[in-house]
Write a protein that holds these residues in place. Structure first.
Motif, mmCIF file in Angstrom:
data_model
loop_
_atom_site.group_PDB
_atom_site.id
_atom_site.type_symbol
_atom_site.label_atom_id
_atom_site.label_comp_id
_atom_site.label_asym_id
_atom_site.label_seq_id
_atom_site.Cartn_x
_atom_site.Cartn_y
_atom_site.Cartn_z
ATOM 1 N N PHE A 280 32.277 0.102 8.307
ATOM 2 C CA PHE A 280 33.084 0.166 9.527
ATOM 3 C C PHE A 280 33.658 1.565 9.728
ATOM 4 N N HIS A 281 34.087 2.179 8.629
ATOM 5 C CA HIS A 281 34.659 3.521 8.722
ATOM 6 C C HIS A 281 33.614 4.512 9.218
ATOM 7 N N GLU A 282 32.382 4.381 8.715
ATOM 8 C CA GLU A 282 31.295 5.258 9.157
ATOM 9 C C GLU A 282 30.996 5.065 10.636
ATOM 10 N N GLN A 283 31.209 3.837 11.121
ATOM 11 C CA GLN A 283 30.957 3.542 12.538
ATOM 12 C C GLN A 283 32.191 3.800 13.411
ATOM 13 N N GLU A 284 33.249 4.373 12.804
ATOM 14 C CA GLU A 284 34.490 4.725 13.506
ATOM 15 C C GLU A 284 35.139 3.513 14.173
ATOM 16 N N VAL A 285 35.216 2.414 13.407
ATOM 17 C CA VAL A 285 35.836 1.203 13.937
ATOM 18 C C VAL A 285 37.316 1.422 14.244
#
Length: 636
Positions: A280-285
């Motif tokens: 999620f962090h990589e996808q900028e959630v």
């Protein structure tokens, strides 16, 4: 005519009554008043199939009336109705018998009777009926029934999942929707989740999300997927099939509040896993969740705040929320909705815990906000700033409880919002003067009597130097909140004796006993009335000449005093817990603990259970949320 011995007359009488009942609620009430219900129940077991079918059709219509349902429960006709679901009966009979059960199952007593008389098995069988009306009535009945835990257990044993999943392919939206709602309830149980996964249910759920034509089902499908994310094995499967990416897509692009809310809930459950948090962090959630905080829907705001709370387990997420999330969360603290405020406060607590940068940023925003705004609470009155509360004349209202772990260093004063890391930092003088009494006791034998007396005198001078409220209600040029040396000592003692404990459960138990001891000790339920806490608080207010009472000065406290002190001390040592407010002066602390199970011992994933901490009757005892003893503690 319902008492006629002739089958033809009985059949025609039933047909006429059925048509009459169809015309509205008033006619149903008329039939009840005329005494039609009792003789009709006898016709449910009539030898003639047409008579029996027509009588069943009448009850399918009549049972939408609450008074009819009540009478049928008293007459105990459940066996007769369930018998009409037998395979040899006509489809029309199945339709109206299942409709009767759908109406009866809407109430608790009806649920019990259906389960006790073996209604689950034939209802599950009828999910495979070729008639959509029978399918609809059967799944509606099951949806009502599975609200009861015992019925859910029975449903698992009867292997109902495959038949339910088949209904997701129905051409009728109402059947699909009821099926998803039912799955949303039963997949709260681990066994049902496993059955769903083993029967390729996830594939069907993902396909529903992928179909724009099925957008009316997306909300409920997301709800089921959110439950699936509670299970580690299922989480992995969802990630492999691209389900997590679809969750983000729905959260970011949808304008439907329920879809946004359920997508955020699903993100919350997935984020308990560290690998999912990384994804999620990589996808900028984080950007998406901050955007959802601005939704007009309170449900979406709550779900987004809860997701932020969990994502804060990642240091990278904390850094992003530090710059973009804190102002929005602070704004939510002004909401009229108590649940919104609670969710936002928890997110802020998790965001600032062990994170000096976020804590500093938060203090910058909250200082400006206390200075410029007043909160509106449910009663419509204003929550005054602390300074004004301290200046008020004594009144008979409940005391305002103050959490203040600083006495002379006002620049780092906190009213409960500060970071535990910052609260424990030492002043530039090299020691915390407020804690020097306890520190002197520890170090005295090594330094000598003269040194102890010198430190004590210095400490008293520093404490006395703190500006106090004057009796005339005026203030010095720079106003300081009332100090609380006792609470400072509490912080010192728990940091020294409880923080080093490595077992979280033991930490909770020891802290609970410590809090209870400081607030008057264990209280027997029958002695609550004579405990005398109200007189004690009144005396404190009189002595202080203020309605604001520092928490450390309370030596006789009940539920909400103890729960607040437990929360304040738990925050200082980084022990995660929630402070929950009930009614009539009740408040309690909730903690999450993972039980050691055979699966957990072999490396499997075990979800935490929520417990209530007993601070009153058996200090240190943990009561699982939802149990009778926990409810007795929370409610009068």
């Amino acid at each position: 005519m319902l008492n006629s011995p002739e089958e033809e007359i009985l059949a025609k009488a039933c047909e006429a009554i059925y048509k009459f009942a169809l015309k509205g609620e008033e006619n149903k009430a008329t039939l009840l008043e005329l005494g039609a219900v009792e003789p009709l129940t006898k016709l449910l077991i009539h030898e003639d199939k047409i008579v029996k079918r027509n009588a069943t059709m009448i009850f399918g219509i009549l049972t939408s009336n609450n008074d009819v349902k009540k009478l049928l429960r008293e007459l105990d006709v459940m066996d007769s109705v369930i018998a009409q679901l037998a395979p040899e009966e006509e489809v029309v009979t199945h339709e109206f018998a299942s409709l009767c059960l759908a109406n009866m199952s809407a109430e608790y007593t009806g649920k019990v009777q259906i389960c006790e008389h073996g209604g689950l098995e034939p209802l599950i069988r009828l999910l495979n009926s070729p008639d959509p009306d029978v399918q609809k009535n059967s799944i509606e009945s099951l949806y009502n029934l599975v609200q009861d835990f015992q019925c859910r257990i029975a449903l698992q044993e009867l292997n109902a999942i495959p038949s339910m999943l088949a209904l997701l392919k129905s051409d009728y939206p109402v059947i699909q929707l009821l099926t998803l709602k039912t799955l949303g309830v039963i997949t709260n149980d681990k066994e049902s989740l496993t059955m769903l996964r083993d029967n390729q249910g996830l594939d069907q759920l993902i396909k529903i999300l992928e179909s724009k034509e099925l957008n009316d089902l997306h909300t409920e499908a997301l709800s089921v997927i959110a439950n699936c994310l509670e299970d580690a094995d299922t989480r992995v499967l969802i990630q492999q099939t691209g389900g997590l990416q679809k969750l983000l897509s729905f959260a970011e692009s949808s304008t439907i509040p329920d879809i946004q809310k359920n997508a955020a809930k699903a993100i919350t459950k997935a984020a308990y896993d560290s690998e999912n948090r990384k994804f999620f962090h990589e996808q900028e959630v984080e950007k998406c969740l901050v955007t959802l905080l601005g939704s007009e829907s309170d449900g979406t705001k709550i779900a987004a705040s809860q997701a932020i709370s969990v994502m804060c387990e990642s240091s990278g997420s904390k850094r992003l929320f530090n710059n973009h999330g804190i102002p929005q969360l602070i704004q939510l603290l002004k909401s009229d909705n108590e649940e919104v405020r609670e969710a936002a406060a928890l997110a802020l607590a998790n965001l600032t815990t062990c994170n000096p940068a976020s804590a500093k940023n938060f203090k910058k925003y909250v200082k400006k906000w206390n200075q410029k705004m007043s909160l509106k609470i449910n009663s419509g009155t204003k929550l005054l700033p602390l300074k004004e509360l301290c200046l008020q004349e004594l009144n008979h209202r409940r005391a305002v409880l103050l959490i203040n772990s600083k006495s002379s260093d006002i620049s780092r004063f906190s009213t409960g919002f500060g970071s535990p890391t910052e609260e424990k930092s030492e002043p530039t003088s090299g020691r915390n003067t407020v804690l020097s009494k306890s520190a002197t006791k520890e170090k005295g034998p090594r330094k000598g009597r003269g040194r102890r007396e010198e430190e004590k005198a210095k400490e008293e001078e520093e404490v006395l130097a703190v500006p106090k409220l004057t009796g005339e209600g005026t203030l010095d040029k720079e106003w300081y909140p009332p100090s609380d040396p006792d609470f400072c000592i509490y912080v010192y003692e728990v940091t020294k004796s409880i923080l080093p404990i490595t077992n979280i459960k033991e930490q909770i138990e020891v802290l609970a006993k410590y809090v209870a001891e400081k607030m008057g000790g264990k209280i027997a339920k029958e002695k609550m009335i004579s405990f005398g806490w109200e007189l004690h608080i009144s005396e404190l207010k009189f002595q202080l000449k203020s309605n604001v009472v520092p928490i450390g000065q309370i030596k006789k406290g009940i539920f909400y005093h103890r729960a607040l002190l437990f929360k304040a001390l738990a925050d200082r040592i980084g022990l995660s817990c929630s402070l929950v407010r009930g009614e009539y002066g009740r408040a309690w602390n909730e903690v999450k603990l993972v039980n050691v199970s055979p699966k957990a011992a072999t490396g499997g994933f075990s979800l935490p259970d929520v417990y209530i901490v007993d601070l009153m009757f058996h200090p240190g005892a943990l009561m699982k949320l939802g149990t009778k003893e926990a409810d007795l503690y929370r409610f009068l």
